[in-house]
Scaffold this motif. Structure first.
Motif, short mmCIF file in Angstrom:
data_model
loop_
_atom_site.label_atom_id
_atom_site.label_comp_id
_atom_site.label_asym_id
_atom_site.label_seq_id
_atom_site.Cartn_x
_atom_site.Cartn_y
_atom_site.Cartn_z
N ASP A 1 0.82 -1.21 0.00
CA ASP A 1 0.00 0.00 0.00
C ASP A 1 0.85 1.26 0.00
O ASP A 1 0.38 2.33 -0.44
N GLN B 1 -6.35 6.21 -6.73
CA GLN B 1 -5.89 4.86 -6.43
C GLN B 1 -6.71 3.80 -7.14
O GLN B 1 -6.27 2.65 -7.24
N LEU C 1 -2.40 -3.52 -7.40
CA LEU C 1 -2.03 -3.51 -5.99
C LEU C 1 -2.58 -4.73 -5.28
O LEU C 1 -1.89 -5.36 -4.46
N GLU C 2 -3.82 -5.09 -5.59
CA GLU C 2 -4.43 -6.26 -4.96
C GLU C 2 -3.65 -7.53 -5.30
O GLU C 2 -3.43 -8.39 -4.45
N ASN D 1 -0.32 -7.47 -3.36
CA ASN D 1 -0.54 -7.75 -1.94
C ASN D 1 -0.82 -9.22 -1.68
O ASN D 1 -0.38 -9.79 -0.68
#
Length: 320
Positions: free
Chosen positions: A176, A185, A192-193, A196
């Protein structure tokens, strides 16, 4: 007959490899992840030069190695030695978006990525060259990714460009921090997901330096980057192992070790559900016992020699 032949061939190869040399099927010391014969040992391949301990002299060398090889997501601010860049914010990061070697943010901050393979022989020199290019771009008001396409040649290494005794490493649960300064975002939410989801939960122990707990699926491990020379460190670990003093918590086990950038990294398997907090006091006690064992110059007992051989031959696969 076939097994005997294979054993003889292996012994002949080992005998032909002088101490300090690298066998053709061993991992290349440059850190590329390829076998030596396909990397720096290949005719016309990668440059012949490599540095076996590239981050020696770097503040918190063991943590830098951990950030490059073990920890999915972490950051540490760098203090530059050149007063001309005293006001410039520089962040050392494990991994940057798209595995970029460096980025100049819109704010003018410089981010330097550790988990990138240039394969030019000396990752510290590569990082030094990338950092200088990123600083030049930042001074010119240019934002974006910065990297290398050719060997950087002679020049300062990363440890030549920074100052200080210790890095303040922050371990993140995910990436993040990549988008903390971005207003829109939603445009990067999917990437990003995905990033992560691939990051194994990791925590840095606070009671001892450079020890990292991680959970990989149903398994938990402690991986501890140690700065001592390999020979004395193996002797000390063997003394503790033979005495049964290397069990950190119930049902934990020192399963082996791997080498990363010239340093030894012992690895413990842990009972699922252990967590990092339960390791703090035992790790501190083990560090004290290890320091004491390192001072011993007594010859190893037969049991300790057997333990040393077992530990040295128990290579652990490095996975993040």
């Amino acid at each position: 007959m076939g097994k005997k032949s294979r054993t003889r061939t292996r012994d002949q190869v080992q005998a032909a490899t002088a101490p300090g040399e690298v066998g053709p099927r061993q991992p290349c010391p440059c850190g590329s992840g390829r076998r030596y014969k396909a990397c720096h040992g290949a005719a016309g391949g990668a440059p012949a030069v490599f540095v076996s301990r590239p981050f020696e002299g770097m503040p918190s060398e063991c943590d830098v190695v951990a950030m490059r090889e073990l920890v999915p997501s972490a950051t540490a601010p760098l203090t530059l030695a050149d007063p001309a860049y005293a006001e410039r914010t520089v962040q050392l990061c494990t991994l940057l978006p798209m595995a970029a070697p460096a980025m100049v943010r819109e704010s003018g901050e410089v981010w330097l990525g550790l988990q990138v393979q240039h394969a030019f022989g000396d990752p510290a020199r590569d990082l030094g060259a990338v950092l200088l290019r990123a600083l030049e771009a930042a001074e010119a008001g240019e934002a974006g990714a910065v990297g290398l396409t050719d060997p950087p040649g002679d020049g300062p290494r990363l440890q030549d460009l920074v100052t200080g005794d210790e890095l303040a490493v922050t371990v993140h649960r995910g990436f993040d921090f990549w988008v903390a300064d971005i207003e829109d975002q939603d445009s990067v939410a999917a990437a990003l997901e995905q990033a992560n989801a691939a990051a194994a939960p990791t925590d840095k122990l606070t009671s001892v330096p450079s020890a990292y707990w991680t959970a990989m699926g149903a398994k938990e491990h402690l991986r501890w980057v140690m700065p001592e020379p390999e020979g004395p460190l193996l002797d000390a670990l063997a003394r503790l192992h033979a005495a049964g003093r290397d069990v950190l918590v119930p049902d934990s086990r020192l399963v082996g070790m791997f080498r990363a950038h010239g340093l030894l990294v012992p690895v413990w398997d842990l009972e699922p559900g252990t967590g990092a907090e339960a390791l703090e006091e035992p790790a501190e006690a083990f560090a004290a016992a290890l320091a004491d064992a390192l001072t011993s110059d007594a010859p190893l007992t037969p049991e300790e020699r057997s333990a040393r051989s077992g530990l040295a031959n128990r290579q652990v696969t490095l996975r993040q």
